[in-house]
Design a protein around this motif. Structure first.
Motif, PDB file in Angstrom:
ATOM      1  N   SER A 213      28.129  32.589  35.835  1.00  0.00           N
ATOM      2  CA  SER A 213      29.503  32.378  35.420  1.00  0.00           C
ATOM      3  C   SER A 213      30.380  33.411  35.335  1.00  0.00           C
ATOM      4  O   SER A 213      31.421  32.792  35.814  1.00  0.00           O
ATOM      5  N   SER A 214      30.409  34.126  34.647  1.00  0.00           N
ATOM      6  CA  SER A 214      30.875  35.561  34.793  1.00  0.00           C
ATOM      7  C   SER A 214      31.731  35.751  35.972  1.00  0.00           C
ATOM      8  O   SER A 214      32.791  36.761  35.520  1.00  0.00           O
ATOM      9  N   HIS A 215      31.234  35.326  36.453  1.00  0.00           N
ATOM     10  CA  HIS A 215      31.904  35.725  38.433  1.00  0.00           C
ATOM     11  C   HIS A 215      32.717  34.863  39.277  1.00  0.00           C
ATOM     12  O   HIS A 215      33.655  35.198  40.202  1.00  0.00           O
ATOM     13  N   VAL A 216      33.168  33.902  38.113  1.00  0.00           N
ATOM     14  CA  VAL A 216      33.154  32.791  39.152  1.00  0.00           C
ATOM     15  C   VAL A 216      35.104  32.983  38.677  1.00  0.00           C
ATOM     16  O   VAL A 216      35.694  32.995  37.826  1.00  0.00           O
ATOM     17  N   ARG A 217      35.439  33.156  40.355  1.00  0.00           N
ATOM     18  CA  ARG A 217      37.247  32.950  40.492  1.00  0.00           C
ATOM     19  C   ARG A 217      37.366  31.413  41.438  1.00  0.00           C
ATOM     20  O   ARG A 217      37.376  31.422  41.600  1.00  0.00           O
ATOM     21  N   VAL A 218      38.587  30.881  40.430  1.00  0.00           N
ATOM     22  CA  VAL A 218      39.043  29.879  41.471  1.00  0.00           C
ATOM     23  C   VAL A 218      40.172  29.339  41.464  1.00  0.00           C
ATOM     24  O   VAL A 218      41.250  30.841  40.750  1.00  0.00           O
ATOM     25  N   ILE A 246      40.456  31.088  36.452  1.00  0.00           N
ATOM     26  CA  ILE A 246      41.222  30.803  36.835  1.00  0.00           C
ATOM     27  C   ILE A 246      43.204  30.703  36.996  1.00  0.00           C
ATOM     28  O   ILE A 246      43.560  31.092  36.456  1.00  0.00           O
ATOM     29  N   ASP A 247      43.313  31.047  38.645  1.00  0.00           N
ATOM     30  CA  ASP A 247      44.684  31.891  38.580  1.00  0.00           C
ATOM     31  C   ASP A 247      45.146  30.581  39.520  1.00  0.00           C
ATOM     32  O   ASP A 247      44.393  29.458  40.245  1.00  0.00           O
ATOM     33  N   HIS A 248      46.829  30.888  39.742  1.00  0.00           N
ATOM     34  CA  HIS A 248      47.333  29.849  40.395  1.00  0.00           C
ATOM     35  C   HIS A 248      48.211  30.598  41.703  1.00  0.00           C
ATOM     36  O   HIS A 248      48.829  31.296  41.394  1.00  0.00           O
ATOM     37  N   TYR A 249      48.492  28.725  42.459  1.00  0.00           N
ATOM     38  CA  TYR A 249      49.331  29.690  44.076  1.00  0.00           C
ATOM     39  C   TYR A 249      50.558  28.862  43.848  1.00  0.00           C
ATOM     40  O   TYR A 249      48.880  27.992  43.693  1.00  0.00           O
ATOM     41  N   LEU A 301      39.945  27.774  58.611  1.00  0.00           N
ATOM     42  CA  LEU A 301      40.139  29.322  58.846  1.00  0.00           C
ATOM     43  C   LEU A 301      40.695  30.188  58.257  1.00  0.00           C
ATOM     44  O   LEU A 301      40.833  30.853  57.210  1.00  0.00           O
ATOM     45  N   GLY A 302      42.044  29.046  57.507  1.00  0.00           N
ATOM     46  CA  GLY A 302      42.798  29.772  56.412  1.00  0.00           C
ATOM     47  C   GLY A 302      42.735  30.225  55.044  1.00  0.00           C
ATOM     48  O   GLY A 302      42.962  31.139  55.036  1.00  0.00           O
ATOM     49  N   LEU A 303      42.269  28.609  55.151  1.00  0.00           N
ATOM     50  CA  LEU A 303      42.025  28.247  53.508  1.00  0.00           C
ATOM     51  C   LEU A 303      40.535  29.499  53.450  1.00  0.00           C
ATOM     52  O   LEU A 303      40.903  30.559  52.397  1.00  0.00           O
ATOM     53  N   GLU A 304      39.636  29.255  54.352  1.00  0.00           N
ATOM     54  CA  GLU A 304      38.538  30.434  54.169  1.00  0.00           C
ATOM     55  C   GLU A 304      38.974  32.054  53.916  1.00  0.00           C
ATOM     56  O   GLU A 304      38.555  32.209  53.150  1.00  0.00           O
ATOM     57  N   ARG A 305      39.922  31.966  55.015  1.00  0.00           N
ATOM     58  CA  ARG A 305      40.689  33.721  54.627  1.00  0.00           C
ATOM     59  C   ARG A 305      40.925  34.025  53.407  1.00  0.00           C
ATOM     60  O   ARG A 305      41.217  34.798  53.092  1.00  0.00           O
ATOM     61  N   PHE A 306      42.408  33.264  53.348  1.00  0.00           N
ATOM     62  CA  PHE A 306      42.592  32.830  51.590  1.00  0.00           C
ATOM     63  C   PHE A 306      41.618  33.016  51.091  1.00  0.00           C
ATOM     64  O   PHE A 306      42.124  34.229  50.007  1.00  0.00           O
ATOM     65  N   LEU A 307      41.328  32.413  50.614  1.00  0.00           N
ATOM     66  CA  LEU A 307      39.529  32.848  49.338  1.00  0.00           C
ATOM     67  C   LEU A 307      39.141  33.785  49.339  1.00  0.00           C
ATOM     68  O   LEU A 307      38.763  34.449  48.416  1.00  0.00           O
ATOM     69  N   GLU A 308      38.423  34.694  50.588  1.00  0.00           N
ATOM     70  CA  GLU A 308      38.038  35.733  51.087  1.00  0.00           C
ATOM     71  C   GLU A 308      39.241  37.055  50.635  1.00  0.00           C
ATOM     72  O   GLU A 308      38.625  38.103  49.522  1.00  0.00           O
ATOM     73  N   ALA A 309      40.265  36.567  50.796  1.00  0.00           N
ATOM     74  CA  ALA A 309      41.054  37.889  51.118  1.00  0.00           C
ATOM     75  C   ALA A 309      41.698  38.542  48.586  1.00  0.00           C
ATOM     76  O   ALA A 309      41.468  39.547  48.515  1.00  0.00           O
ATOM     77  N   TYR A 312      37.820  34.936  46.261  1.00  0.00           N
ATOM     78  CA  TYR A 312      37.640  33.866  44.740  1.00  0.00           C
ATOM     79  C   TYR A 312      37.253  33.137  45.476  1.00  0.00           C
ATOM     80  O   TYR A 312      35.822  32.733  46.859  1.00  0.00           O
ATOM     81  N   HIS A 313      36.085  31.774  44.339  1.00  0.00           N
ATOM     82  CA  HIS A 313      34.791  31.386  44.973  1.00  0.00           C
ATOM     83  C   HIS A 313      34.489  29.497  44.735  1.00  0.00           C
ATOM     84  O   HIS A 313      33.457  29.001  44.506  1.00  0.00           O
ATOM     85  N   ALA A 314      35.437  29.044  44.462  1.00  0.00           N
ATOM     86  CA  ALA A 314      36.634  27.844  44.091  1.00  0.00           C
ATOM     87  C   ALA A 314      37.630  27.563  44.660  1.00  0.00           C
ATOM     88  O   ALA A 314      38.481  28.485  44.139  1.00  0.00           O
ATOM     89  N   ILE A 315      38.613  26.694  44.918  1.00  0.00           N
ATOM     90  CA  ILE A 315      39.550  25.888  45.303  1.00  0.00           C
ATOM     91  C   ILE A 315      39.837  24.748  44.834  1.00  0.00           C
ATOM     92  O   ILE A 315      38.532  24.087  44.818  1.00  0.00           O
ATOM     93  N   VAL A 316      40.819  24.091  44.525  1.00  0.00           N
ATOM     94  CA  VAL A 316      41.691  23.332  43.340  1.00  0.00           C
ATOM     95  C   VAL A 316      43.184  22.436  44.410  1.00  0.00           C
ATOM     96  O   VAL A 316      43.611  23.910  44.504  1.00  0.00           O
ATOM     97  N   THR A 317      42.942  21.474  45.002  1.00  0.00           N
ATOM     98  CA  THR A 317      43.952  20.971  45.711  1.00  0.00           C
ATOM     99  C   THR A 317      44.904  20.075  45.518  1.00  0.00           C
ATOM    100  O   THR A 317      44.215  19.430  44.134  1.00  0.00           O
TER     101      THR A 317
END
Length: 538
Positions: A213-218, A246-249, A301-309, A312-317
């Protein structure tokens, strides 16, 4: 994902390399993608748990030798049972304050240690555990067991009594843990019993969820849906309570990664899609259909690379904030969830983080049936057939599918983009849990509903989405009323592979309120519980 540098040049359309070599490398790329599709969980580290036995030095060296031998045998036996999802590491017997303190601090500092399991073989004076327990800050389990299953009626003497007194020692130890107000899991029973090792296995999975839980980045792509209350929440308090970042882009930050995906990588992934899933053009031109599917492959592919860069372990759209995306991410998000990412729609970062944690907690589970983001849609009130149709516009994880998984391309009124491709299927049947983390303003509450998943009575040929159908326990009428009274959301983190108790244990470890809705729920009792909780958790 591999980059295929030899693909058609965007400017001139020429090919680099011989046709035979191109074909060979392309086929290898597709095969590697297919292999990744079979085992693509976004895994965590290889955790271990420490098995710590308590005693003291009053009974002599011979007794302590037996204590050590017994506890080592128990640790080895539990590992050999095949029931534990993580390795149990035996530690030398703890007989004084110095060894207890040292061991607990070593556990704190070992990044692979996800928790400590304690057991008092003999009497272990509890005051010597105080400082070690004060300094320890990982999950704690008290296994209340003993080496022997049965009292040896014919031979029992005082030596045996002194050596085998878990009923005595565990109560002394349990008292001090309670007095210190330390949250822990207590498991009672004979250590060779499969039910006991099963409970221990469940706790291990919960403990890993606590650690992770302490490592989750959204990553929030866009913001919450305007005027919607339940997807909002205090992100600062969530980081304080759960450790979530929990970050925003802006969506176009991610679109830049999508646009950079090479045509070769897109085509290789589309080939893998076509090999794995049923293709249902349903009258659409095959080439046009494939182009729509290719858009989702590029987004994945693009979102996964963005998350890996960004690690991040979770994504919100959000369907209202798509920027330069050609389609609302559908198939792309479904497959990212299958890889282990959490997801929440319309800005719902709380559910995204919970989906991620629940996927971590079920990681590697034998015969797992799946975990997904889900949303309540519409009821069936026909007597004897009551239930709730679960789905979403597009984003349901295929890990919960039963039977064929198909790709469809259909219009979507939300999002104002071209028709998105999505995976369509029906879910498995059987018992499951639906969890909703809500922010009540002054505290978080985790609602956990035991549900029974069923097959829909009839097919729904005009509904091009993945679906599930379940009846909440104890019934649709009581379950829905209880959910509403407790403030539950319309989004849930759903799993076939976790129990209500595991979710409650996670909430307890996080220091937040949990409310359970199951076969024992009655509305009067629930109302009283909510009133009591309002006093306790304020």
């Amino acid at each position: 994902m591999l980059t295929v540098s030899w693909i058609v040049c965007a400017a001139g359309g020429s090919l680099f390399g011989s046709e035979r070599e191109l074909s060979r490398v392309f086929c290898q790329t597709v095969e590697k993608i297919k292999e990744g599709m079979e085992d693509n969980m976004k895994e965590t580290k290889k955790y271990q748990f420490w098995f710590c036995t308590g005693s003291q030095d009053l009974y002599g060296d011979e007794c302590l030798r037996k204590v050590a031998a017994h506890s080592r045998e128990m640790a080895e036996g539990l590992n050999a049972s095949g029931n534990l999802p993580y390795e149990l590491v035996w530690k030398p017997t703890l007989i004084d304050q110095a060894s207890i303190r040292r061991t607990f601090n070593e556990a704190n500092n070992d990044e692979n240690c996800a928790g400590v399991i304690t057991w008092m073989h003999t009497f272990s004076p509890a005051k010597m555990w105080i400082i070690g327990l004060q300094e320890y800050h990982k999950p704690l389990c008290h296994l209340h067991t003993q080496y022997n299953e049965e009292i040896p009626y014919d031979t029992i003497d005082m030596d045996f009594m002194n050596e085998n007194q878990s009923a005595h020692g565990d109560r002394e130890y349990g008292h001090i843990v309670t007095r210190m107000g330390i949250e822990r899991k207590v498991i009672v029973g004979y250590w060779k019993n499969a039910a006991v090792s099963g409970k221990l296995a469940d706790w291990m999975r919960t403990a890993v969820g606590i650690m992770e839980s302490s490592h989750v980045r959204v990553c929030r792509i866009g913001d919450n849906m305007n005027n919607v209350a339940v997807t909002e929440g205090d992100k600062v308090e969530a980081q304080v309570k759960f450790g979530w970042e929990i970050d925003h882009y802006n969506v176009n930050d991610a679109v830049a990664y999508v646009d950079e995906v090479s045509p070769g990588d897109v085509e290789a992934l589309v080939e893998a899609y076509y090999d794995k899933y049923e293709i249902l053009p349903e009258g659409r031109d095959p080439q046009e259909f494939r182009e729509h599917v290719a858009v989702q492959a590029r987004i994945e592919l693009g979102l996964e690379r963005f998350l890996e860069a960004g690690d991040y372990h979770a994504i919100v759209t959000h369907f209202g904030m798509l920027g330069g995306l050609k389609q609302l991410p559908g198939l792309a998000i479904q497959r990212l969830m299958e890889k282990g990412y959490g997801f929440g729609a319309e800005g719902d970062w709380k559910t995204a983080a919970m989906v991620r944690l629940m996927k971590i907690m079920t990681q590697g589970k034998k015969d797992a049936k799946g975990t997904s983001f889900m949303e309540d849609y519409t009821y069936n009130f026909v007597p004897g057939k009551e239930g709730i149709l679960q789905a979403h516009m597009l984003e349901v994880c295929p890990s919960i599918s039963d039977g064929p998984v198909s790709i469809k391309v259909q219009p979507l009124s939300m999002g104002n983009r071209e028709d998105p491709a999505r995976l369509v299927f029906t879910s498995k049947t059987g018992p499951a849990v639906a969890a909703s983390l809500v922010d009540l303003g002054n505290r978080f509450r985790l609602l956990v509903n035991a549900v029974d998943c069923k097959k829909c009575e009839k097919p729904m040929p005009r509904l091009p989405v993945a679906t599930a159908f379940w009846t909440p326990q104890p019934s649709l009428e009581v379950g829905a009323e209880a959910w509403i009274l407790a403030g539950g959301a319309h989004h849930t983190a759903f799993s076939y592979d976790l129990t209500v108790q595991q979710m409650v244990d996670w909430a307890d470890a996080m220091g937040i309120e949990s409310v359970v809705i199951d076969k024992a729920t009655t509305i009067p009792a629930l109302k009283n519980e909510l009133r009591w909780n309002a006093v306790y958790y304020r």
